[in-house]
Design a protein around this motif. Structure first.
Motif, PDB file in Angstrom:
ATOM      1  N   GLY A  54      -2.416  -0.111  -6.564  1.00 15.21           N
ATOM      2  CA  GLY A  54      -0.967  -0.195  -6.729  1.00 15.21           C
ATOM      3  C   GLY A  54      -0.244   0.812  -5.855  1.00 15.21           C
ATOM      4  O   GLY A  54       0.766   0.495  -5.214  1.00 15.21           O
ATOM      5  N   VAL A  55      -0.765   2.045  -5.813  1.00 16.85           N
ATOM      6  CA  VAL A  55      -0.164   3.079  -4.957  1.00 16.85           C
ATOM      7  C   VAL A  55      -0.263   2.670  -3.491  1.00 16.85           C
ATOM      8  O   VAL A  55       0.693   2.820  -2.718  1.00 16.85           O
ATOM      9  CB  VAL A  55      -0.852   4.436  -5.202  1.00 16.85           C
ATOM     10  N   LEU A  56      -1.420   2.144  -3.098  1.00 19.34           N
ATOM     11  CA  LEU A  56      -1.596   1.726  -1.703  1.00 19.34           C
ATOM     12  C   LEU A  56      -0.631   0.597  -1.336  1.00 19.34           C
ATOM     13  O   LEU A  56      -0.029   0.609  -0.257  1.00 19.34           O
ATOM     14  CB  LEU A  56      -3.033   1.272  -1.476  1.00 19.34           C
ATOM     15  N   LEU A  57      -0.454  -0.376  -2.229  1.00 19.78           N
ATOM     16  CA  LEU A  57       0.477  -1.473  -1.963  1.00 19.78           C
ATOM     17  C   LEU A  57       1.900  -0.965  -1.795  1.00 19.78           C
ATOM     18  O   LEU A  57       2.634  -1.409  -0.910  1.00 19.78           O
ATOM     19  CB  LEU A  57       0.417  -2.499  -3.094  1.00 19.78           C
ATOM     20  N   LEU A  58       2.303  -0.030  -2.648  1.00 18.81           N
ATOM     21  CA  LEU A  58       3.645   0.532  -2.541  1.00 18.81           C
ATOM     22  C   LEU A  58       3.811   1.312  -1.235  1.00 18.81           C
ATOM     23  O   LEU A  58       4.868   1.259  -0.601  1.00 18.81           O
ATOM     24  CB  LEU A  58       3.941   1.427  -3.745  1.00 18.81           C
ATOM     25  N   CYS A  59       2.768   2.023  -0.822  1.00 16.99           N
ATOM     26  CA  CYS A  59       2.831   2.742   0.454  1.00 16.99           C
ATOM     27  C   CYS A  59       3.007   1.766   1.612  1.00 16.99           C
ATOM     28  O   CYS A  59       3.807   2.008   2.528  1.00 16.99           O
ATOM     29  CB  CYS A  59       1.568   3.573   0.651  1.00 16.99           C
ATOM     30  N   ARG A  60       2.270   0.674   1.582  1.00 14.52           N
ATOM     31  CA  ARG A  60       2.395  -0.310   2.658  1.00 14.52           C
ATOM     32  C   ARG A  60       3.789  -0.946   2.651  1.00 14.52           C
ATOM     33  O   ARG A  60       4.374  -1.195   3.710  1.00 14.52           O
ATOM     34  CB  ARG A  60       1.316  -1.375   2.517  1.00 14.52           C
ATOM     35  N   ALA A  61       4.308  -1.217   1.465  1.00 18.73           N
ATOM     36  CA  ALA A  61       5.649  -1.796   1.369  1.00 18.73           C
ATOM     37  C   ALA A  61       6.698  -0.811   1.886  1.00 18.73           C
ATOM     38  O   ALA A  61       7.631  -1.198   2.608  1.00 18.73           O
ATOM     39  CB  ALA A  61       5.946  -2.188  -0.072  1.00 18.73           C
TER      40      ALA A  61
ATOM     41  N   THR B  32       8.021  -7.512  -1.081  1.00 20.21           N
ATOM     42  CA  THR B  32       7.269  -6.773  -0.061  1.00 20.21           C
ATOM     43  C   THR B  32       5.929  -6.304  -0.613  1.00 20.21           C
ATOM     44  O   THR B  32       4.913  -6.307   0.093  1.00 20.21           O
ATOM     45  CB  THR B  32       8.080  -5.559   0.426  1.00 20.21           C
ATOM     46  N   VAL B  33       5.902  -5.903  -1.895  1.00 25.47           N
ATOM     47  CA  VAL B  33       4.647  -5.496  -2.528  1.00 25.47           C
ATOM     48  C   VAL B  33       3.708  -6.691  -2.646  1.00 25.47           C
ATOM     49  O   VAL B  33       2.498  -6.580  -2.394  1.00 25.47           O
ATOM     50  CB  VAL B  33       4.922  -4.871  -3.911  1.00 25.47           C
ATOM     51  N   ILE B  34       4.234  -7.854  -3.013  1.00 22.33           N
ATOM     52  CA  ILE B  34       3.404  -9.051  -3.118  1.00 22.33           C
ATOM     53  C   ILE B  34       2.836  -9.430  -1.754  1.00 22.33           C
ATOM     54  O   ILE B  34       1.667  -9.819  -1.629  1.00 22.33           O
ATOM     55  CB  ILE B  34       4.222 -10.215  -3.712  1.00 22.33           C
ATOM     56  N   ALA B  35       3.630  -9.308  -0.714  1.00 29.67           N
ATOM     57  CA  ALA B  35       3.140  -9.598   0.641  1.00 29.67           C
ATOM     58  C   ALA B  35       2.011  -8.641   1.019  1.00 29.67           C
ATOM     59  O   ALA B  35       1.004  -9.046   1.613  1.00 29.67           O
ATOM     60  CB  ALA B  35       4.289  -9.495   1.643  1.00 29.67           C
TER      61      ALA B  35
END
Length: 423
Positions: free
Chosen positions: A139-146, A287-290
């Motif tokens: 979850g943290v990684l996804l938010l960082c990418r977003a 953006t998180v889903i992407a």
């Protein structure tokens, strides 16, 4: 000749040689025959990492496994209830759904989480804001990418914090910026002087020290986020395991537009499930889903459907009511043993969770203390890695009491005390 010696056909021998050449054990050259490949010639086994030396981004324990501080007791996992819900979910699942799960997560679980988190943690969200992922770390990684896609380059983190989160932030191409933590949590007044687009923290139980973000700092943090239009990433990793009072409500409920809420079942059930979630602000959800789509497409679906039924049936709430007294009793026994046998050690963070930070008195080396404890069946984790500057970390170790029985804790601390006195 070999075929004759083994009494097999020549084609079997040729196929075997070809396979060994493909895997890199042999090498064949025109006119010079086939030989065993010399070390360093590349290919096959020479290039593989030995099984005895796995790569972890953080130091392993003295038994070669991941650190156990903060893990739940696997023997308390509700196997019967989980199996019943798994069977029911599989039985009722339409054939058409035995394909790829949706990247956002199964709708049943997202609906169950929306209701449960709203009721228990005060989280305010629509079902479409929930993204199911493989634990808080993903979850943290996804938010960082977003955030990176939106131009953010630096994220503030608690100092100390879970070292793996700093590594994740760097892996996403962002810079973690440490902000000191004291007894009232992260020092929010420092954020105004930093050029950061987000902050990652655990307001209900800071890791590893256990500080709870004070009411004044909660207000100050959210004011900063609104003023700068920054994102607060809330890691709510073990807030439901609170022993002195009702769990502190989630920050997200105070400002859903500026707080992304992360949670998982790793502490309340077991980390083997790899089930977590992000409740993203509406402006960031797509953006998180992407990012999830490109990270691993989707999280395993049958586990999601099982967890949905586990939550909706009330079994998760019943499980928490069952395990809280068990963990509280283990914490109390540990604190009693420390007070009796190691009074010079200061324990912090005991109000919640499954671990204590033990601050050592001068003269005690954390590595030596961890070695001595391991000989008596207790795994201690050295804590310097969780500070941005390990050289500035105070002498301390972490002890997880979730996986240890009360008698083991008491005997281990008594034996450790005797070892330290002799040393």
């Amino acid at each position: 000749m070999l075929a004759a010696d083994l009494a097999v056909s020549r084609s079997v021998v040729v196929d075997a040689y070809d396979q060994l050449i493909t895997e890199g054990y042999l090498e064949a050259r025109q006119g010079s025959g086939t030989r065993v490949r010399a070390p360093g010639n590349g290919g096959g086994q020479q290039a593989r990492t030995p099984v005895s030396a796995p790569f972890w981004p953080i130091p392993v324990g003295r038994d070669g496994t991941m650190p156990r501080s903060g893990l739940p007791d696997p023997s308390l996992f509700p196997r019967a209830a989980w199996l019943r819900h798994y069977r029911d979910a599989l039985r009722d699942l339409a054939d058409s759904r035995l394909l790829y799960p949706p990247p956002r997560g199964e709708p049943e679980l997202r609906a169950a989480l929306t209701a449960y988190l709203g009721r228990v943690r005060g989280v305010r969200a629509a079902v479409d804001q929930v993204v199911v992922c493989d634990g808080v770390s993903q979850g943290v990684l996804l938010l960082c990418r977003a955030l990176s896609r939106r131009g953010v380059t630096r994220i503030a983190v608690e100092d100390p914090c879970f070292v793996y989160h700093r590594l994740l932030i760097r892996a996403a191409g962002l810079e973690p910026v440490p902000v000191p933590v004291d007894e009232d949590g992260i020092q929010t007044r420092r954020l105004a002087d930093l050029e950061v687009g987000a902050v990652l923290l655990s307001p209900a139980h800071s890791y590893p020290g256990g500080a709870v973000l004070s009411a004044d700092r909660r207000v100050e943090l959210l004011d900063w986020a609104r003023t700068t239009d920054a994102l607060v990433i809330e890691d709510d990793y073990d807030a439901e395991l609170r022993y002195d009072r009702l769990p502190v409500g989630a920050l997200q409920g105070l400002d859903p537009a500026h707080v992304a809420y992360c949670g998982s079942v790793s502490k309340v059930l077991t980390p083997i499930l790899r089930l977590g979630w992000v409740v993203a602000p509406p402006r960031l959800a797509d953006t998180v889903i992407a990012a999830k789509y490109y990270e691993d497409f989707a999280t395993e679906g049958l586990g999601q459907l099982t967890l949905a039924r586990f939550i909706e049936s009330g079994d998760l709430a019943r499980h928490l009511r069952r395990v809280r007294p068990v963990y509280r009793a283990r914490r109390d026994r540990l604190l009693g043993a420390l007070g009796s046998h190691l009074p010079g050690i200061q324990p912090d963070g005991g109000a919640a969770g499954l671990h204590l930070l033990l601050r050592l008195p001068p003269g005690l080396d954390p590595s030596a203390v961890a070695d001595a404890a391991f000989r008596h069946g207790i795994q201690l984790e050295e804590t310097a890695q969780h500070w941005a500057d390990p050289a500035a970390a105070p002498p301390a170790v972490l002890i997880g009491y979730g996986t240890l029985r009360e008698s083991t804790l008491a005997r281990g601390i008594e034996a450790l005390s005797a070892d330290l006195r002799r040393a």
